[in-house]
Design an enzyme around this catalytic site. Structure first.
Site, PDB file in Angstrom:
ATOM      1  N   MET A  10     -45.256  -4.753  33.657  1.00  0.00           N
ATOM      2  CA  MET A  10     -43.931  -5.386  33.562  1.00  0.00           C
ATOM      3  C   MET A  10     -43.003  -4.894  34.684  1.00  0.00           C
ATOM      4  O   MET A  10     -42.041  -4.191  34.426  1.00  0.00           O
ATOM      5  CB  MET A  10     -43.330  -5.100  32.185  1.00  0.00           C
ATOM      6  CG  MET A  10     -44.193  -5.617  31.032  1.00  0.00           C
ATOM      7  SD  MET A  10     -43.661  -4.994  29.418  1.00  0.00           S
ATOM      8  CE  MET A  10     -44.340  -3.333  29.435  1.00  0.00           C
ATOM      9  N   GLN A  52     -38.150 -12.849  27.142  1.00  0.00           N
ATOM     10  CA  GLN A  52     -36.853 -12.347  27.611  1.00  0.00           C
ATOM     11  C   GLN A  52     -35.878 -13.505  27.800  1.00  0.00           C
ATOM     12  O   GLN A  52     -34.728 -13.450  27.341  1.00  0.00           O
ATOM     13  CB  GLN A  52     -37.018 -11.603  28.937  1.00  0.00           C
ATOM     14  CG  GLN A  52     -37.715 -10.261  28.844  1.00  0.00           C
ATOM     15  CD  GLN A  52     -37.912  -9.624  30.219  1.00  0.00           C
ATOM     16  OE1 GLN A  52     -37.796 -10.295  31.250  1.00  0.00           O
ATOM     17  NE2 GLN A  52     -38.205  -8.338  30.247  1.00  0.00           N
ATOM     18  N   THR A  83     -41.196   0.338  32.346  1.00  0.00           N
ATOM     19  CA  THR A  83     -40.169  -0.642  32.650  1.00  0.00           C
ATOM     20  C   THR A  83     -38.896  -0.172  31.986  1.00  0.00           C
ATOM     21  O   THR A  83     -38.945   0.410  30.893  1.00  0.00           O
ATOM     22  CB  THR A  83     -40.536  -2.041  32.135  1.00  0.00           C
ATOM     23  OG1 THR A  83     -39.363  -2.854  32.083  1.00  0.00           O
ATOM     24  CG2 THR A  83     -41.121  -1.989  30.744  1.00  0.00           C
ATOM     25  N   ASN A  84     -37.748  -0.407  32.617  1.00  0.00           N
ATOM     26  CA  ASN A  84     -36.474  -0.083  31.983  1.00  0.00           C
ATOM     27  C   ASN A  84     -36.099  -1.116  30.928  1.00  0.00           C
ATOM     28  O   ASN A  84     -35.751  -0.779  29.798  1.00  0.00           O
ATOM     29  CB  ASN A  84     -35.357  -0.005  33.037  1.00  0.00           C
ATOM     30  CG  ASN A  84     -35.437   1.229  33.907  1.00  0.00           C
ATOM     31  OD1 ASN A  84     -34.873   2.271  33.583  1.00  0.00           O
ATOM     32  ND2 ASN A  84     -36.128   1.117  35.037  1.00  0.00           N
ATOM     33  N   THR A  85     -36.169  -2.400  31.304  1.00  0.00           N
ATOM     34  CA  THR A  85     -35.664  -3.460  30.440  1.00  0.00           C
ATOM     35  C   THR A  85     -36.296  -3.458  29.056  1.00  0.00           C
ATOM     36  O   THR A  85     -35.609  -3.599  28.039  1.00  0.00           O
ATOM     37  CB  THR A  85     -35.885  -4.838  31.094  1.00  0.00           C
ATOM     38  OG1 THR A  85     -35.156  -4.897  32.321  1.00  0.00           O
ATOM     39  CG2 THR A  85     -35.421  -5.962  30.184  1.00  0.00           C
ATOM     40  N   CYS A 196     -34.194  -0.325  37.411  1.00  0.00           N
ATOM     41  CA  CYS A 196     -35.303  -1.262  37.243  1.00  0.00           C
ATOM     42  C   CYS A 196     -36.448  -0.679  38.046  1.00  0.00           C
ATOM     43  O   CYS A 196     -36.249  -0.255  39.199  1.00  0.00           O
ATOM     44  CB  CYS A 196     -34.935  -2.653  37.741  1.00  0.00           C
ATOM     45  SG  CYS A 196     -36.313  -3.823  37.669  1.00  0.00           S
ATOM     46  N   THR A 197     -37.632  -0.641  37.481  1.00  0.00           N
ATOM     47  CA  THR A 197     -38.721   0.081  38.122  1.00  0.00           C
ATOM     48  C   THR A 197     -39.155  -0.529  39.450  1.00  0.00           C
ATOM     49  O   THR A 197     -39.813   0.129  40.251  1.00  0.00           O
ATOM     50  CB  THR A 197     -39.932   0.191  37.176  1.00  0.00           C
ATOM     51  OG1 THR A 197     -40.248  -1.103  36.654  1.00  0.00           O
ATOM     52  CG2 THR A 197     -39.611   1.122  36.019  1.00  0.00           C
ATOM     53  N   GLU A 198     -38.771  -1.793  39.709  1.00  0.00           N
ATOM     54  CA  GLU A 198     -39.131  -2.420  40.994  1.00  0.00           C
ATOM     55  C   GLU A 198     -38.139  -2.112  42.121  1.00  0.00           C
ATOM     56  O   GLU A 198     -38.473  -2.287  43.301  1.00  0.00           O
ATOM     57  CB  GLU A 198     -39.219  -3.943  40.848  1.00  0.00           C
ATOM     58  CG  GLU A 198     -40.469  -4.451  40.149  1.00  0.00           C
ATOM     59  CD  GLU A 198     -40.328  -4.454  38.638  1.00  0.00           C
ATOM     60  OE1 GLU A 198     -41.339  -4.659  37.946  1.00  0.00           O
ATOM     61  OE2 GLU A 198     -39.205  -4.229  38.144  1.00  0.00           O
TER      62      GLU A 198
END
Length: 229
Positions: A10, A52, A83-85, A196-198
């Protein structure tokens, strides 16, 4: 060494960073040929992203809770949600497993507190920047959170989903992010969370004088310490 469980996919673009960083962290700590003991389940992000957008967090939580149970059954001693979200559904996941969940916001808040940061900017998906599941967790540590304005939040969110999650890193988007970081700093943020991990694919500390806190790196550091303690 305890086994680190990872719930990934994710997106997989950031999950591969988790895998690399976990192994690098263990090697740095133990040397030689050591690497991390990892159990991973990687979900299909298309399913999660659709939920989401629909606001169907209950179904998303059930899906990830089932995946987390698979991680535990495979022998993991703890769980990372990569993932943060999707920490929005962390309570549902925690209820479904018996191993500890190492929360990404806690790892971030602990480092901010140690560094004396009390007012911080936050970049992330629209869900992370606008809902309470993440900001509220930071506030429990006495940290005040500043978020970008509406148009800036739209830009950040769009770049994450349309570019970074697709493996695209655009120079123009980097400049927009850096301008937003400068704006947050001008509004009193002592530092900015890359929530956000990206995002770490796009901007890093070498790009700005404003202190940045990469949630992926902090999450991994906490997990490595946990696994080796």
């Amino acid at each position: 060494m305890r086994i680190i469980g990872v719930l990934g996919g994710m997106s997989w673009e950031s999950t591969q960073g988790y895998y690399r960083a976990l192994n690098e962290g263990v090697k740095a700590a133990l040397g030689g040929f050591h690497s991390a003991k990892i159990v991973m389940v990687s979900v299909d992000f298309a399913e999660i992203e659709a939920l989401q957008q629909q606001g169907d967090w209950q179904t998303a939580g059930e899906l990830l809770a089932n995946a987390a149970q698979s991680v535990e059954r495979a022998g993991a001693d703890c769980l990372l949600i990569a993932t943060n979200t999707m920490h929005k559904v962390a309570p549902a996941i925690e209820q479904a497993i018996t191993i500890p969940l190492l929360h990404i916001a806690d790892a971030t808040a602990e480092q901010l507190t140690a560094d004396g940061i009390t007012r911080v900017g936050l970049l992330g998906t629209r869900f992370t920047m606008e809902q309470d599941f993440y900001i509220g967790r930071l506030k429990q540590f006495g940290i005040e959170v500043v978020v970008p304005d509406q148009s800036e939040r739209d830009t950040i969110h769009r770049v994450i989903f349309d570019e970074l999650c697709q493996g695209r890193v655009e120079a123009a988007s980097r400049q927009r992010y850096l301008a937003i970081i400068d704006s947050l700093h001008a509004h009193g943020a002592q530092a900015v969370i890359l929530g956000c991990t990206e995002i770490a694919m796009l901007v890093s500390q070498q790009d700005t004088a404003v202190p940045l806190y990469d949630t992926t790196a902090l999450h991994v550091e906490r997990a490595v310490v946990w696994a080796l303690t």
